[in-house]
Scaffold this motif. Structure first.
Motif, mmCIF file in Angstrom:
data_model
loop_
_atom_site.group_PDB
_atom_site.id
_atom_site.type_symbol
_atom_site.label_atom_id
_atom_site.label_comp_id
_atom_site.label_asym_id
_atom_site.label_seq_id
_atom_site.Cartn_x
_atom_site.Cartn_y
_atom_site.Cartn_z
ATOM 1 N N THR A 20 0.860 -1.195 0.000
ATOM 2 C CA THR A 20 0.000 0.000 0.000
ATOM 3 C C THR A 20 0.892 1.240 0.000
ATOM 4 O O THR A 20 2.040 1.202 0.446
ATOM 5 N N ALA A 21 0.327 2.367 -0.463
ATOM 6 C CA ALA A 21 1.069 3.636 -0.446
ATOM 7 C C ALA A 21 1.353 4.057 0.986
ATOM 8 O O ALA A 21 2.410 4.617 1.291
ATOM 9 N N ALA A 22 0.405 3.782 1.893
ATOM 10 C CA ALA A 22 0.602 4.148 3.304
ATOM 11 C C ALA A 22 1.747 3.349 3.918
ATOM 12 O O ALA A 22 2.500 3.862 4.753
ATOM 13 N N ALA A 23 1.915 2.085 3.478
ATOM 14 C CA ALA A 23 2.949 1.220 4.060
ATOM 15 C C ALA A 23 4.344 1.749 3.784
ATOM 16 O O ALA A 23 5.206 1.740 4.664
ATOM 17 N N ILE A 24 4.595 2.228 2.558
ATOM 18 C CA ILE A 24 5.943 2.704 2.232
ATOM 19 C C ILE A 24 6.269 3.995 2.988
ATOM 20 O O ILE A 24 7.380 4.179 3.488
ATOM 21 N N ALA A 25 5.279 4.885 3.128
ATOM 22 C CA ALA A 25 5.506 6.127 3.878
ATOM 23 C C ALA A 25 5.679 5.831 5.361
ATOM 24 O O ALA A 25 6.561 6.392 6.023
ATOM 25 N N ALA A 26 4.836 4.931 5.914
ATOM 26 C CA ALA A 26 4.925 4.577 7.334
ATOM 27 C C ALA A 26 6.252 3.900 7.634
ATOM 28 O O ALA A 26 6.878 4.153 8.669
ATOM 29 N N ASN A 27 6.707 3.036 6.725
ATOM 30 C CA ASN A 27 7.989 2.356 6.909
ATOM 31 C C ASN A 27 9.146 3.341 6.872
ATOM 32 O O ASN A 27 10.107 3.212 7.630
ATOM 33 N N SER A 28 9.053 4.345 5.991
ATOM 34 C CA SER A 28 10.103 5.356 5.910
ATOM 35 C C SER A 28 10.222 6.131 7.220
ATOM 36 O O SER A 28 11.319 6.335 7.754
ATOM 37 N N VAL A 29 9.091 6.535 7.756
ATOM 38 C CA VAL A 29 9.078 7.300 9.010
ATOM 39 C C VAL A 29 9.571 6.439 10.170
ATOM 40 O O VAL A 29 10.461 6.840 10.934
ATOM 41 N N ALA A 30 9.004 5.229 10.304
ATOM 42 C CA ALA A 30 9.370 4.341 11.413
ATOM 43 C C ALA A 30 10.845 3.945 11.333
ATOM 44 O O ALA A 30 11.548 3.919 12.355
ATOM 45 N N SER A 31 11.339 3.671 10.126
ATOM 46 C CA SER A 31 12.736 3.259 9.956
ATOM 47 C C SER A 31 13.703 4.362 10.348
ATOM 48 O O SER A 31 14.742 4.109 10.958
ATOM 49 N N THR A 32 13.353 5.610 10.004
ATOM 50 C CA THR A 32 14.230 6.727 10.329
ATOM 51 C C THR A 32 14.337 6.918 11.838
ATOM 52 O O THR A 32 15.427 7.112 12.383
ATOM 53 N N ILE A 33 13.205 6.831 12.546
ATOM 54 C CA ILE A 33 13.211 6.969 14.006
ATOM 55 C C ILE A 33 13.950 5.789 14.636
ATOM 56 O O ILE A 33 14.757 5.953 15.563
#
Length: 447
Positions: A265-278
């Motif tokens: 999903t589009a939300a999954a890639i954005a959520a993964n980017s944010v979570a991975s950075t933190i």
């Protein structure tokens, strides 16, 4: 007195390395926050390109870690001559990797970004970003390999100062060029790339000046990087190439996580980017512990005191467990305040929150196994054990399981993220057995 010296040395190196890593990653966090407010499509495009960056960074860091393995042992023997020749080998290999990647992404930008997503709007933003960010590759390689050289002789504070400088330069330029402040053009992802490039050039320039004019332990000169010693080059590449291969595969594994989630999903890639950075910011505690342990263990092995090496290993493992519990708790409690700073859709923010809860548990296991494997065992000269374990765990278990759950079972992104990070928990068992009962102390130096 000996115990005090050990802890004093550990924490002086560890603190500087963790702070340096946190500040470096804060640049990525600031990029994500600014781009997230500018456009989620831009954020996803940069996240896709950053997977290429991550694989490249793993390659360069593997070359640096290989140099540290050898040079810290030679430093334990107080022999700097062989160290310079090994550093030359690492630098030449790193620049070659940078040039090859630059040529590949220059020739195939659309295909490179398209590996991570099928959304044409995201690919378009990623291509705009990669056209500028590719110029950072050479500067990054030189900086990281010079810092590895200094780390092997316990010089680490310069890395912290460079990170602070890069943070302010990058964030300042990003603020102006992403949004078009103070009459500047509104460049979006291109503005973010310009900020990163400027920071990389500046930190590389400052570091070269420092090594040439201020550094005294090694006394490195430009002509040292043109030396060739067939025997030492052979020693270095024999040990480093397996590490380089597996670390590259590990970077590719991380990139494949984005491929898997990006095709959900589009939300999954954005959520993964944010979570991975933190997560990567908190992961700095484990990365710093591994780098510090590698230097201390390597120096002790080089000095020839096996009893001291074993004693260090026992103490370090206890410290890793404490670091893991503290890091996991920290990630759990800071997730809500940091996520509140992002301007994301409710679905994306909720998914990122769930990812971070999972990663706070993962952090505990990772903080033990990573420094034990990459710090103690690999720092002690037994890189082969870590290579075999990573190959089996990542490519034999984690990725097949994750692909199966994502594309056959059609499991949710949350389940897939659990599968993708499972190795951080189960690798604790072989790490514990090897470091406490295995024969991992290997002398890499020549007499």
């Amino acid at each position: 007195m000996k115990n005090k010296n050990f802890y004093r040395t550990f924490f002086s190196i560890y603190t500087a390395l963790v702070l340096q890593n946190v500040i470096t990653l804060s640049v990525n966090l600031a990029d994500n926050m600014m781009l997230g407010a500018y456009s989620e499509t831009s954020l996803s495009g940069v996240a896709a390109v950053n997977q290429i960056q991550f694989v490249f960074q793993q390659m360069v860091m593997a070359l640096g870690e290989g140099a540290v393995m050898f040079c810290s042992q030679y430093w334990g023997k107080k022999e700097t001559g062989p160290m310079k020749k090994i550093m030359a080998a690492a630098m030449q290999a790193g620049l070659l990797v940078a040039v090859v990647l630059f040529l590949l992404v220059s020739a195939f930008p659309h295909q490179a970004v398209g590996l991570f997503t099928t959304d044409e709007s995201i690919i378009g933003e990623g291509v705009r970003y990669i056209r500028m960010i590719r110029f950072t590759y050479l500067f990054f390689a030189m900086t990281q390999l010079l810092l590895a050289s200094l780390r092997s002789v316990e010089v680490v504070k310069i890395a912290l100062y460079l990170s602070i400088t890069a943070f302010f330069v990058n964030c300042g330029i990003n603020y102006v060029l992403i949004y078009g402040r103070f009459g500047a053009p509104k460049l979006g992802v291109t503005g973010a790339a310009i900020g990163t490039l400027a920071a990389r050039i500046l930190e590389c320039g400052i570091l070269i000046f420092y090594v040439a004019k201020k550094e005294k332990r090694l006394g490195l000169k430009l002509n040292d990087y043109f030396r060739f010693d067939r025997t030492l080059f052979g020693d270095y590449f024999k040990v480093t190439m397996p590490v380089f291969f597996v670390q590259s595969l590990w970077g590719l594994n991380t990139a494949l996580q984005t491929v898997i989630l990006g095709h959900m999903t589009a939300a999954a890639i954005a959520a993964n980017s944010v979570a991975s950075t933190i997560f990567l910011m908190v992961k700095s505690t484990a990365v710093g512990a591994a780098a510090t342990a590698s230097v201390l263990i390597g120096k002790a092995v080089g000095a020839g005191d096996r009893a001291e090496v074993k004693d260090y290993a026992r103490r370090l493992q206890k410290m890793f467990l404490v670091i893991g519990v503290v890091s996991g708790a920290l990630l759990f409690f800071i997730r809500i305040p940091i996520l509140s700073l992002y301007d994301l859709a409710p679905e994306t923010k909720e998914m990122a929150d769930t990812f971070l809860i999972i990663l706070s548990v993962v952090c505990v296991g990772m903080s033990y196994q990573m420094p034990t494997n990459n710090g103690i065992i690999r720092g002690g000269g037994h890189a082969g054990f870590v290579v075999k374990m990573d190959l089996i765990s990542i490519w034999g278990i984690v990725l097949p399981l994750s692909f199966f759950m994502a594309f056959v079972v059609k499991a949710s992104p949350v389940v897939v993220v659990c599968c993708l990070n499972a190795d951080q928990i189960f690798k604790c068992v072989p790490a514990f057995l090897e470091v406490n009962y295995g024969n991992w102390i290997r002398k890499l130096t020549r007499d």
